[in-house]
Motif scaffolding. Structure first.
Motif, PDB file in Angstrom:
ATOM      1  N   LEU A   1      15.796  32.301  47.566  1.00 39.69           N
ATOM      2  CA  LEU A   1      15.220  32.998  46.418  1.00 39.69           C
ATOM      3  C   LEU A   1      14.152  32.138  45.740  1.00 39.69           C
ATOM      4  O   LEU A   1      13.076  32.627  45.386  1.00 39.69           O
ATOM      5  N   ALA A   2      14.449  30.852  45.554  1.00 41.59           N
ATOM      6  CA  ALA A   2      13.475  29.962  44.922  1.00 41.59           C
ATOM      7  C   ALA A   2      12.186  29.890  45.733  1.00 41.59           C
ATOM      8  O   ALA A   2      11.076  29.905  45.171  1.00 41.59           O
ATOM      9  N   ASP A   3      12.316  29.838  47.052  1.00 38.79           N
ATOM     10  CA  ASP A   3      11.129  29.801  47.906  1.00 38.79           C
ATOM     11  C   ASP A   3      10.344  31.113  47.802  1.00 38.79           C
ATOM     12  O   ASP A   3       9.108  31.105  47.697  1.00 38.79           O
ATOM     13  N   ALA A   4      11.062  32.228  47.828  1.00 43.66           N
ATOM     14  CA  ALA A   4      10.397  33.533  47.794  1.00 43.66           C
ATOM     15  C   ALA A   4       9.679  33.768  46.468  1.00 43.66           C
ATOM     16  O   ALA A   4       8.635  34.430  46.430  1.00 43.66           O
ATOM     17  N   LEU A   5      10.223  33.226  45.379  1.00 50.54           N
ATOM     18  CA  LEU A   5       9.598  33.395  44.062  1.00 50.54           C
ATOM     19  C   LEU A   5       8.563  32.311  43.772  1.00 50.54           C
ATOM     20  O   LEU A   5       7.957  32.307  42.705  1.00 50.54           O
ATOM     21  N   GLY A   6       8.371  31.410  44.714  1.00 51.34           N
ATOM     22  CA  GLY A   6       7.381  30.359  44.517  1.00 51.34           C
ATOM     23  C   GLY A   6       7.763  29.343  43.460  1.00 51.34           C
ATOM     24  O   GLY A   6       6.899  28.799  42.770  1.00 51.34           O
ATOM     25  N   LEU A   7       9.058  29.062  43.341  1.00 51.22           N
ATOM     26  CA  LEU A   7       9.526  28.095  42.349  1.00 51.22           C
ATOM     27  C   LEU A   7       9.429  26.690  42.929  1.00 51.22           C
ATOM     28  O   LEU A   7      10.401  26.130  43.432  1.00 51.22           O
ATOM     29  N   ASP A   8       8.244  26.111  42.862  1.00 57.42           N
ATOM     30  CA  ASP A   8       8.025  24.788  43.434  1.00 57.42           C
ATOM     31  C   ASP A   8       8.783  23.713  42.663  1.00 57.42           C
ATOM     32  O   ASP A   8       9.220  22.706  43.235  1.00 57.42           O
ATOM     33  N   ARG A   9       8.939  23.923  41.379  1.00 55.28           N
ATOM     34  CA  ARG A   9       9.704  23.011  40.514  1.00 55.28           C
ATOM     35  C   ARG A   9      10.333  23.865  39.417  1.00 55.28           C
ATOM     36  O   ARG A   9       9.664  24.680  38.790  1.00 55.28           O
ATOM     37  N   PHE A  10      11.619  23.679  39.188  1.00 49.25           N
ATOM     38  CA  PHE A  10      12.316  24.548  38.232  1.00 49.25           C
ATOM     39  C   PHE A  10      13.531  23.843  37.653  1.00 49.25           C
ATOM     40  O   PHE A  10      14.053  22.873  38.219  1.00 49.25           O
ATOM     41  N   HIS A  11      13.964  24.335  36.495  1.00 49.35           N
ATOM     42  CA  HIS A  11      15.181  23.863  35.857  1.00 49.35           C
ATOM     43  C   HIS A  11      16.335  24.726  36.362  1.00 49.35           C
ATOM     44  O   HIS A  11      16.183  25.939  36.531  1.00 49.35           O
ATOM     45  N   LEU A  12      17.463  24.106  36.587  1.00 51.40           N
ATOM     46  CA  LEU A  12      18.594  24.796  37.205  1.00 51.40           C
ATOM     47  C   LEU A  12      19.801  24.749  36.282  1.00 51.40           C
ATOM     48  O   LEU A  12      20.167  23.677  35.776  1.00 51.40           O
ATOM     49  N   VAL A  13      20.406  25.923  36.064  1.00 52.10           N
ATOM     50  CA  VAL A  13      21.577  26.064  35.189  1.00 52.10           C
ATOM     51  C   VAL A  13      22.683  26.739  35.988  1.00 52.10           C
ATOM     52  O   VAL A  13      22.438  27.739  36.672  1.00 52.10           O
ATOM     53  N   GLY A  14      23.896  26.219  35.915  1.00 54.43           N
ATOM     54  CA  GLY A  14      25.017  26.853  36.601  1.00 54.43           C
ATOM     55  C   GLY A  14      26.257  26.833  35.737  1.00 54.43           C
ATOM     56  O   GLY A  14      26.544  25.841  35.055  1.00 54.43           O
ATOM     57  N   HIS A  15      27.002  27.939  35.759  1.00 57.51           N
ATOM     58  CA  HIS A  15      28.226  28.058  34.963  1.00 57.51           C
ATOM     59  C   HIS A  15      29.413  28.255  35.903  1.00 57.51           C
ATOM     60  O   HIS A  15      29.398  29.143  36.762  1.00 57.51           O
ATOM     61  N   HIS A  16      30.460  27.438  35.736  1.00 54.91           N
ATOM     62  CA  HIS A  16      31.639  27.464  36.603  1.00 54.91           C
ATOM     63  C   HIS A  16      31.217  27.409  38.084  1.00 54.91           C
ATOM     64  O   HIS A  16      30.598  26.436  38.484  1.00 54.91           O
ATOM     65  N   THR A  17      31.498  28.435  38.881  1.00 60.25           N
ATOM     66  CA  THR A  17      31.105  28.405  40.291  1.00 60.25           C
ATOM     67  C   THR A  17      29.605  28.190  40.429  1.00 60.25           C
ATOM     68  O   THR A  17      29.144  27.484  41.333  1.00 60.25           O
ATOM     69  N   GLY A  18      28.831  28.791  39.531  1.00 61.65           N
ATOM     70  CA  GLY A  18      27.383  28.590  39.555  1.00 61.65           C
ATOM     71  C   GLY A  18      27.001  27.126  39.408  1.00 61.65           C
ATOM     72  O   GLY A  18      25.999  26.680  39.975  1.00 61.65           O
ATOM     73  N   GLY A  19      27.804  26.369  38.646  1.00 57.53           N
ATOM     74  CA  GLY A  19      27.549  24.944  38.515  1.00 57.53           C
ATOM     75  C   GLY A  19      27.810  24.194  39.804  1.00 57.53           C
ATOM     76  O   GLY A  19      27.083  23.261  40.157  1.00 57.53           O
ATOM     77  N   VAL A  20      28.850  24.595  40.527  1.00 53.01           N
ATOM     78  CA  VAL A  20      29.148  23.959  41.811  1.00 53.01           C
ATOM     79  C   VAL A  20      28.017  24.238  42.799  1.00 53.01           C
ATOM     80  O   VAL A  20      27.567  23.344  43.525  1.00 53.01           O
ATOM     81  N   ILE A  21      27.551  25.491  42.820  1.00 51.12           N
ATOM     82  CA  ILE A  21      26.410  25.838  43.684  1.00 51.12           C
ATOM     83  C   ILE A  21      25.184  25.026  43.276  1.00 51.12           C
ATOM     84  O   ILE A  21      24.436  24.531  44.128  1.00 51.12           O
ATOM     85  N   ALA A  22      24.983  24.877  41.967  1.00 50.71           N
ATOM     86  CA  ALA A  22      23.821  24.132  41.470  1.00 50.71           C
ATOM     87  C   ALA A  22      23.853  22.679  41.921  1.00 50.71           C
ATOM     88  O   ALA A  22      22.808  22.081  42.201  1.00 50.71           O
ATOM     89  N   VAL A  23      25.045  22.088  42.006  1.00 52.05           N
ATOM     90  CA  VAL A  23      25.157  20.711  42.513  1.00 52.05           C
ATOM     91  C   VAL A  23      24.627  20.628  43.940  1.00 52.05           C
ATOM     92  O   VAL A  23      23.846  19.734  44.279  1.00 52.05           O
ATOM     93  N   GLU A  24      25.034  21.578  44.782  1.00 50.29           N
ATOM     94  CA  GLU A  24      24.580  21.562  46.167  1.00 50.29           C
ATOM     95  C   GLU A  24      23.064  21.781  46.260  1.00 50.29           C
ATOM     96  O   GLU A  24      22.382  21.103  47.036  1.00 50.29           O
ATOM     97  N   VAL A  25      22.539  22.705  45.454  1.00 48.65           N
ATOM     98  CA  VAL A  25      21.099  22.964  45.460  1.00 48.65           C
ATOM     99  C   VAL A  25      20.338  21.720  45.010  1.00 48.65           C
ATOM    100  O   VAL A  25      19.336  21.321  45.628  1.00 48.65           O
ATOM    101  N   ALA A  26      20.810  21.082  43.939  1.00 50.36           N
ATOM    102  CA  ALA A  26      20.134  19.890  43.432  1.00 50.36           C
ATOM    103  C   ALA A  26      20.211  18.742  44.430  1.00 50.36           C
ATOM    104  O   ALA A  26      19.259  17.955  44.570  1.00 50.36           O
TER     105      ALA A  26
END
Length: 263
Positions: free
Chosen positions: A83-108
């Motif tokens: 999704l980040a690639d498709a939206l052209g998010l070359d640099r972005f801030h990432l927020v994750g809540h509960h499971t979203g936070g775990v996913i955010a760790v892997e993305v980061a």
């Protein structure tokens, strides 16, 4: 502010997202299990007033594609990355809540400097002990469909204690999201419990803040241990429980914006 909905293609099928605002560096928000972007319905316009705010439906949830096969944090992160690639998010801030936070760790951990900052809300700390005892954990949202529909009340009551009187609209949104994936409602929790988080934390380079609600007895006890493993700052917000972004959208949004601007 107007919420704009859209889809992007991915190897798994279409990924659904909602965005608001156009200014500043993008802020991408990831929800808990088994929710959807609606967890951020009140946060989006507040963040969007100052920056481009985006909330996606995690792969397998909400209106995003629901591929066959086992869910994993790595596969969820694949969806975020696409999704980040498709939206052209070359640099972005990432927020994750509960499971979203775990996913955010892997993305980061994967994208490193492409993630401008990382805000992890009520993110559980998964180590070898958690993985070893994963099979002993009781289901969180699993209900058995009944012909008389009584499972709907069961689903409601499983989360009722997280919400205060007057917050039934938010609880309705939870039930809708859970019913959308009722046949796999527990899969996200299973993915969290088996994720090698402690092995991935050393690869996270983004400036990170870990926050939690004072009433969230699931995540709060591990907040300082998690922060010590990651080497990040922590903050306990003024109130709330598991559905923190819905209960304190103003404080949550201000925390997101302040952390994004701190660098």
């Amino acid at each position: 502010m107007t919420l704009r909905k859209g889809y992007v293609p991915s190897e798994f099928g279409q990924l659904h997202y909602v965005e608001c605002g156009t200014g500043g560096e993008p802020v991408l928000m990831l929800h808990q299990t088994p929710r959807s972007w609606t967890e951020y319905v009140d946060v989006l316009p507040l963040v969007g007033a100052r920056q481009r705010a985006i909330a996606m439906d995690t792969l397998g949830f909400g209106a995003s594609a629901k591929p066959d096969g086992p869910h994993s944090i790595e596969r969820f992160a694949d969806g975020v990355e696409e999704l980040a690639d498709a939206l052209g998010l070359d640099r972005f801030h990432l927020v994750g809540h509960h499971t979203g936070g775990v996913i955010a760790v892997e993305v980061a951990a994967r994208l490193k400097d492409r993630v401008a900052s990382l805000l992890l809300s009520a993110t559980p700390f998964i180590d070898e002990e958690k993985r070893r005892t994963a099979g002993e954990r009781k289901p969180v949202d699993l209900v058995e469909p009944k012909p008389d529909g009584s499972h709907l009340l069961d689903l409601w009551n499983r989360r009722r204690g997280f919400y205060r009187d007057g917050e039934e609209a938010a609880l309705n949104r939870f039930v809708i999201d859970a019913l959308t994936v009722l046949d796999r409602v527990e899969d996200g929790h299973v993915a969290v419990r088996t994720y090698g988080m402690d092995l991935r934390l050393p690869y996270v380079t983004a400036r990170t803040l870990a926050v939690c609600a004072p009433g969230d007895h699931y995540s709060l006890p591990a907040l300082e241990r998690f922060a010590a493993a990651l080497g990040c700052e922590t903050r306990v917000l003024s109130g709330g429980h598991v559905p923190l972004p819905e209960q304190l959208p103003g404080e949550f949004a201000e925390t997101v914006l302040a952390w994004a601007a701190a660098g």
